[in-house]
Design an enzyme around this catalytic site. Structure first.
Site, PDB file in Angstrom:
ATOM      1  N   GLU A  64     -11.489   3.343   5.662  1.00 35.45           N
ATOM      2  CA  GLU A  64     -10.669   4.255   6.207  1.00 35.45           C
ATOM      3  C   GLU A  64     -11.371   5.357   6.944  1.00 35.45           C
ATOM      4  O   GLU A  64     -11.578   5.294   8.060  1.00 35.45           O
ATOM      5  CB  GLU A  64      -9.686   4.744   5.340  1.00 35.45           C
ATOM      6  CG  GLU A  64      -8.633   5.740   5.918  1.00 35.45           C
ATOM      7  CD  GLU A  64      -7.915   6.506   4.992  1.00 35.45           C
ATOM      8  OE1 GLU A  64      -6.940   7.118   5.154  1.00 35.45           O
ATOM      9  OE2 GLU A  64      -8.445   6.489   3.440  1.00 35.45           O
TER      10      GLU A  64
ATOM     11  N   HIS B 266       0.731  -1.264  -0.028  1.00 37.25           N
ATOM     12  CA  HIS B 266       0.012   0.030   0.085  1.00 37.25           C
ATOM     13  C   HIS B 266       0.985   1.207   0.102  1.00 37.25           C
ATOM     14  O   HIS B 266       1.252   1.854   1.002  1.00 37.25           O
ATOM     15  CB  HIS B 266      -0.968  -0.058   1.240  1.00 37.25           C
ATOM     16  CG  HIS B 266      -1.745   0.933   1.226  1.00 37.25           C
ATOM     17  ND1 HIS B 266      -3.225   0.838   1.918  1.00 37.25           N
ATOM     18  CD2 HIS B 266      -1.829   2.303   0.490  1.00 37.25           C
ATOM     19  CE1 HIS B 266      -3.796   2.031   1.653  1.00 37.25           C
ATOM     20  NE2 HIS B 266      -3.148   2.762   0.967  1.00 37.25           N
TER      21      HIS B 266
ATOM     22  N   HIS C 146       1.128   4.854  -2.570  1.00 32.31           N
ATOM     23  CA  HIS C 146       0.996   5.567  -3.572  1.00 32.31           C
ATOM     24  C   HIS C 146       2.250   6.270  -3.902  1.00 32.31           C
ATOM     25  O   HIS C 146       2.856   7.313  -3.245  1.00 32.31           O
ATOM     26  CB  HIS C 146      -0.157   6.572  -2.980  1.00 32.31           C
ATOM     27  CG  HIS C 146      -1.455   6.054  -2.692  1.00 32.31           C
ATOM     28  ND1 HIS C 146      -2.257   5.714  -3.300  1.00 32.31           N
ATOM     29  CD2 HIS C 146      -1.729   5.435  -1.591  1.00 32.31           C
ATOM     30  CE1 HIS C 146      -3.151   5.158  -2.960  1.00 32.31           C
ATOM     31  NE2 HIS C 146      -3.258   5.124  -1.567  1.00 32.31           N
TER      32      HIS C 146
ATOM     33  N   ASP D 224       1.589   4.057   2.575  1.00 33.03           N
ATOM     34  CA  ASP D 224       0.671   4.930   2.144  1.00 33.03           C
ATOM     35  C   ASP D 224       1.132   5.968   1.200  1.00 33.03           C
ATOM     36  O   ASP D 224       1.675   5.742   0.019  1.00 33.03           O
ATOM     37  CB  ASP D 224      -0.324   5.274   3.247  1.00 33.03           C
ATOM     38  CG  ASP D 224      -1.658   5.847   2.586  1.00 33.03           C
ATOM     39  OD1 ASP D 224      -1.923   5.482   1.569  1.00 33.03           O
ATOM     40  OD2 ASP D 224      -2.603   6.348   3.324  1.00 33.03           O
ATOM     41  N   ASP D 225       1.427   7.192   1.780  1.00 29.07           N
ATOM     42  CA  ASP D 225       1.951   8.555   1.273  1.00 29.07           C
ATOM     43  C   ASP D 225       3.006   8.806   2.184  1.00 29.07           C
ATOM     44  O   ASP D 225       2.856   9.858   3.030  1.00 29.07           O
ATOM     45  CB  ASP D 225       0.838   9.331   0.953  1.00 29.07           C
ATOM     46  CG  ASP D 225      -0.280   8.827   0.318  1.00 29.07           C
ATOM     47  OD1 ASP D 225      -0.180   8.897  -0.793  1.00 29.07           O
ATOM     48  OD2 ASP D 225      -1.174   8.515   0.788  1.00 29.07           O
TER      49      ASP D 225
ATOM     50  N   HIS E 233      -9.442   0.669  -1.627  1.00 27.72           N
ATOM     51  CA  HIS E 233      -9.349   1.327  -0.389  1.00 27.72           C
ATOM     52  C   HIS E 233     -11.056   1.232   0.159  1.00 27.72           C
ATOM     53  O   HIS E 233     -11.975   1.452  -0.493  1.00 27.72           O
ATOM     54  CB  HIS E 233      -9.282   2.735  -0.483  1.00 27.72           C
ATOM     55  CG  HIS E 233      -7.736   3.164  -0.875  1.00 27.72           C
ATOM     56  ND1 HIS E 233      -6.868   2.422  -1.793  1.00 27.72           N
ATOM     57  CD2 HIS E 233      -6.923   4.093  -0.265  1.00 27.72           C
ATOM     58  CE1 HIS E 233      -5.831   2.848  -1.694  1.00 27.72           C
ATOM     59  NE2 HIS E 233      -5.514   3.735  -0.778  1.00 27.72           N
TER      60      HIS E 233
END
Length: 356
Positions: A218, A35, A37, A296-297, A215
């Site tokens: 969340e 996961h 991005h 994630d980011d 996704h």
């Protein structure tokens, strides 16, 4: 992954590991990241470098000012800056530079395999051809195998705040490059954009033999996880932390071993949990779910893979070497690779913990 893959490590051996060794093990153990991005790995320094190279004017006077803007209150406040940062990505070399920078950090964190999300609609909407995006990313992915010893694959994500028709159009643009990505995902603003909105396009992707993930759970409710499983037929749930609000859903996830790609720093940065000490990852593991750690980011949320592990375990002292091993093992189990490769990574994992 079957139990037969795991005979090299016993519970007794894991429980015998000195807790003082745990931070080092978290850093040293091989792991998969499922996961991430790639646009979310774009560090402020590289944003300014690419802006200068491409003649793009940013709404921030300095690297420090941009980084100071990373005070998010929810998912949307993050996405606003996220899309602004992506505006500097215009040429094939820009996408290569971004992906190569991430892959170098992954290698340093002992990530042996990564399945990277990319958002083509973020770029094609600005006039950047799909070909430019995929060729730049694919160049970095292939170079990582030989140059860094990192296995990497690409997953194309549809932006859920856009229409299903736009997702279909993106899929059509991508089909000539089908051999460059292994699956599709669904990301961007979750609330108000349920998975059911994309049922037909995901059916088409499955017909094409693509892996499917999404996704869900969340900021959105557990009902979105049900939709992702029932309507999109997803093989993994990205995030999924709100599943604990639905006992039947937890039982289903445990029985089917549907993976949850959990992102601790992201969850705290976006206020899904007030603090890391409030994170429910221990409860997910205790429920027998196939949960794992991801970044994630990372450029926006304060850390890559090892930083997520270190901060998670520091904030939650009930997590032990047994949990660390389980999280890494789950990441291999959930990856879209063959069983032989999974076994090889588990053997590497066993070796690290046996030495610990």
């Amino acid at each position: 992954m079957t139990a037969a893959l795991l005979t090299g490590m016993t519970t007794a051996r894991l429980d015998a590991i000195d807790p003082a060794r745990l931070p080092a093990l978290l850093r040293q153990m091989p792991k998969a990241e499922l996961h991430i991005h790639i646009e979310g790995s774009l560090e402020p320094e590289l944003i300014f470098k690419l802006a200068q190279r491409n003649g793009v004017t940013l709404p921030y006077p300095s690297i420090e000012a941009l980084r100071a803007a990373y005070a998010f209150t929810d998912l949307q406040s993050f996405l606003d800056i996220y899309y602004a940062g992506a505006s500097v990505l215009l040429k094939e070399e820009d996408f290569f530079d971004m992906a190569w920078a991430y892959l170098g950090k992954a290698a340093a964190d002992n990530v042996v395999h990564t399945e990277i999300f990319f958002d083509p609609q973020t770029h094609t909407a600005r006039g950047v051809p799909f070909e430019t995006v995929i060729k730049g990313l694919n160049h970095a992915v292939h170079r990582a195998h030989t140059g860094l010893g990192v296995s990497a694959k690409l997953i194309l994500c549809f932006l859920r705040h856009l229409s299903e028709e736009e997702a279909f159009a993106t899929l059509e643009k991508a089909l000539p490059w089908r051999h460059h990505f292994i699956g599709v995902g669904l990301d961007s603003s979750e609330v108000g954009h349920p998975p059911s909105k994309f049922e037909r396009v995901f059916a088409r992707c499955r017909e094409l033999g693509l892996h499917v993930v999404a996704h869900a759970g969340e900021e959105g409710p557990p009902a979105y996880i049900h939709e992702a499983l029932d309507l999109l037929k997803t093989e993994r749930i990205d995030h999924g932390v709100r599943c604990l609000e639905d006992a039947d859903l937890v039982e289903r996830l445990a029985e089917t071993r549907i993976p949850l790609t959990v992102c601790p720093l992201s969850n705290t940065k976006l206020c899904v949990f007030p603090t890391m000490a409030d994170h429910n990852l221990p409860a997910l593991l205790d429920a027998g779910l196939c949960a794992m750690v991801n970044s994630d980011d990372p450029a926006y949320f304060g850390g890559y893979m090892n930083q997520n592990f270190i901060e998670l375990f520091a904030a939650l002292p009930q997590l032990t070497a047994r949990h660390a091993y389980q999280l890494a093992r789950n990441s291999f189990e959930a990856s879209f690779v063959g069983e032989e490769q999974k076994r090889a990574w588990v053997h590497q994992l066993d070796a690290v913990f046996n030495a610990g």
